[in-house]
Design a protein around this motif. Structure first.
Motif, PDB file in Angstrom:
ATOM      1  N   VAL A 149      -2.891  -1.733  -5.636  1.00 60.26           N
ATOM      2  CA  VAL A 149      -1.875  -2.703  -5.146  1.00 60.26           C
ATOM      3  C   VAL A 149      -0.876  -3.338  -5.542  1.00 60.26           C
ATOM      4  O   VAL A 149      -1.574  -4.264  -5.995  1.00 60.26           O
TER       5      VAL A 149
ATOM      6  N   GLN B  20       2.939   5.732  -5.597  1.00 58.12           N
ATOM      7  CA  GLN B  20       3.591   5.049  -6.485  1.00 58.12           C
ATOM      8  C   GLN B  20       4.939   4.830  -7.264  1.00 58.12           C
ATOM      9  O   GLN B  20       5.789   5.520  -7.974  1.00 58.12           O
TER      10      GLN B  20
ATOM     11  N   PHE C  78       0.568  -1.065   0.063  1.00 60.28           N
ATOM     12  CA  PHE C  78      -0.283  -0.129  -0.262  1.00 60.28           C
ATOM     13  C   PHE C  78       1.023   1.596  -0.199  1.00 60.28           C
ATOM     14  O   PHE C  78       0.776   2.484  -0.412  1.00 60.28           O
ATOM     15  N   ASP C  79       2.199   0.895   0.818  1.00 57.32           N
ATOM     16  CA  ASP C  79       2.805   2.548   0.353  1.00 57.32           C
ATOM     17  C   ASP C  79       3.133   2.674  -0.420  1.00 57.32           C
ATOM     18  O   ASP C  79       3.603   3.451  -1.626  1.00 57.32           O
TER      19      ASP C  79
ATOM     20  N   GLU D  69     -11.247   4.209  -4.574  1.00 60.30           N
ATOM     21  CA  GLU D  69     -10.100   3.902  -4.226  1.00 60.30           C
ATOM     22  C   GLU D  69     -10.247   2.029  -4.335  1.00 60.30           C
ATOM     23  O   GLU D  69      -9.217   1.129  -4.340  1.00 60.30           O
TER      24      GLU D  69
ATOM     25  N   SER E  57      -7.666  -2.926  -4.917  1.00 53.94           N
ATOM     26  CA  SER E  57      -7.706  -2.968  -3.555  1.00 53.94           C
ATOM     27  C   SER E  57      -8.665  -3.797  -2.543  1.00 53.94           C
ATOM     28  O   SER E  57      -8.668  -3.978  -0.884  1.00 53.94           O
TER      29      SER E  57
ATOM     30  N   ILE F  78      -6.204   1.162   7.394  1.00 49.40           N
ATOM     31  CA  ILE F  78      -6.036   1.079   6.123  1.00 49.40           C
ATOM     32  C   ILE F  78      -7.598   0.627   5.393  1.00 49.40           C
ATOM     33  O   ILE F  78      -8.005   1.786   4.232  1.00 49.40           O
TER      34      ILE F  78
ATOM     35  N   PHE G  68      -7.945   1.849  -6.831  1.00 50.56           N
ATOM     36  CA  PHE G  68      -6.986   1.658  -7.004  1.00 50.56           C
ATOM     37  C   PHE G  68      -6.023   0.553  -6.656  1.00 50.56           C
ATOM     38  O   PHE G  68      -6.423  -0.464  -6.170  1.00 50.56           O
TER      39      PHE G  68
ATOM     40  N   ARG H 202       1.040   3.902  -2.299  1.00 49.97           N
ATOM     41  CA  ARG H 202       0.043   5.954  -3.113  1.00 49.97           C
ATOM     42  C   ARG H 202       1.802   6.330  -3.572  1.00 49.97           C
ATOM     43  O   ARG H 202       1.253   7.601  -3.369  1.00 49.97           O
TER      44      ARG H 202
END
Length: 269
Positions: free
Chosen positions: A130, A71, A65-66, A124, A140, A116, A128, A69
């Protein structure tokens, strides 16, 4: 029944509620010296190894996830064929960690993971991507489903190790039904051609699915299966446990040879 479809935002609260419930029961079972080295239904893993596996897996999600976020570029996906061997090594590497320390670590991991998930909005949830370590970029919503697999199926494993009769939670099984077709699609080993129907007989995700396996792998779509020579019927719990290789279940209607060929196509993760 979109509230029971974890792949859409309308199912978010249902999915997270069941994840919380399954995790709560899981922690009640594992937080005792009496069971820490007990056998489970997950091969040679003891209870402590299941805890270690979920901690290792969850902490990899934080990294994912980091990276999403920020990219950031990430290495290519490791691939599912080597997943079972690698997660085994990762789990056994934590055997020396004391029970109280490892359980507390996993509790903290779970709380952070839920934060999270709670923060994911409508855009998302499905929009989004991941990077999953083994599968590559995924929407996600797959990650709370993976947590449900971990806490739900591995709770079954721990109960299985006791030797007592038991079953899989209906809520967990119902939510996991759609994800089991994805699991099968991406763990198809031999590409022996076959076509058959899968019928889920109960629950909010009950229905018929047409499945076809060819040289390029497995494809599936909802649809009437009455014209097919082979149909396998499952209740939700039996379907999930069969897809995960925990049991050999299902009611075969029609050509047994086709069903046998299909059910033996998959490698385990």
């Amino acid at each position: 029944m979109s509230g029971w479809n974890g792949m859409v935002f309308e199912g978010k609260e249902t999915l997270l509620g069941v994840v919380r419930a399954e995790a709560g029961r899981f922690f009640e079972m594992v937080d005792s010296d009496d069971v820490w080295e007990a056998p489970t239904g997950a091969g040679h893993w003891q209870v402590r190894d299941v805890v270690a596996h979920i901690a290792d897996t969850t902490e990899a999600y934080f990294v994912a996830f980091d990276a999403a976020r920020a990219q950031e570029e990430v290495p290519a996906a490791y691939g599912l064929p080597g997943m079972a061997e690698r997660v085994d090594k990762q789990a056994l590497a934590l055997r020396s960690v004391p029970r109280t320390e490892l359980v507390e670590r996993l509790r903290a991991d779970f709380d952070k993971m839920i934060e999270i998930f709670d923060a994911l909005g409508p855009e998302e949830w499905g929009g989004f991507n991941v990077p999953h370590f083994y599968m590559g970029p995924l929407p996600s919503f797959f990650f709370p489903a993976f947590q449900l697999m971990d806490y739900g199926v591995h709770s079954w494993d721990i109960r299985q190790g006791t030797g007592r009769a038991h079953g899989l939670s209906g809520d967990a099984a119902d939510l996991l039904v759609p994800f089991m077709f994805v699991l099968w699609k991406y763990t198809t080993g031999a590409k022996d051609p076959c076509e058959l129907g899968i019928r889920i007989t109960s629950g909010p995700n009950a229905g018929d699915t047409r499945v076809k396996v060819g040289p390029d792998g497995m494809d599936y779509e909802p649809g009437n299966v009455d014209d097919l020579a082979t149909v396998i019927e499952f209740d939700p719990g039996s379907f999930v446990l069969t897809a995960f290789g925990r049991s050999n279940a299902g009611t075969i209607r029609g050509d047994r040879a086709v069903a046998d060929r299909y059910l033996n196509l998959f490698f385990r993760i």
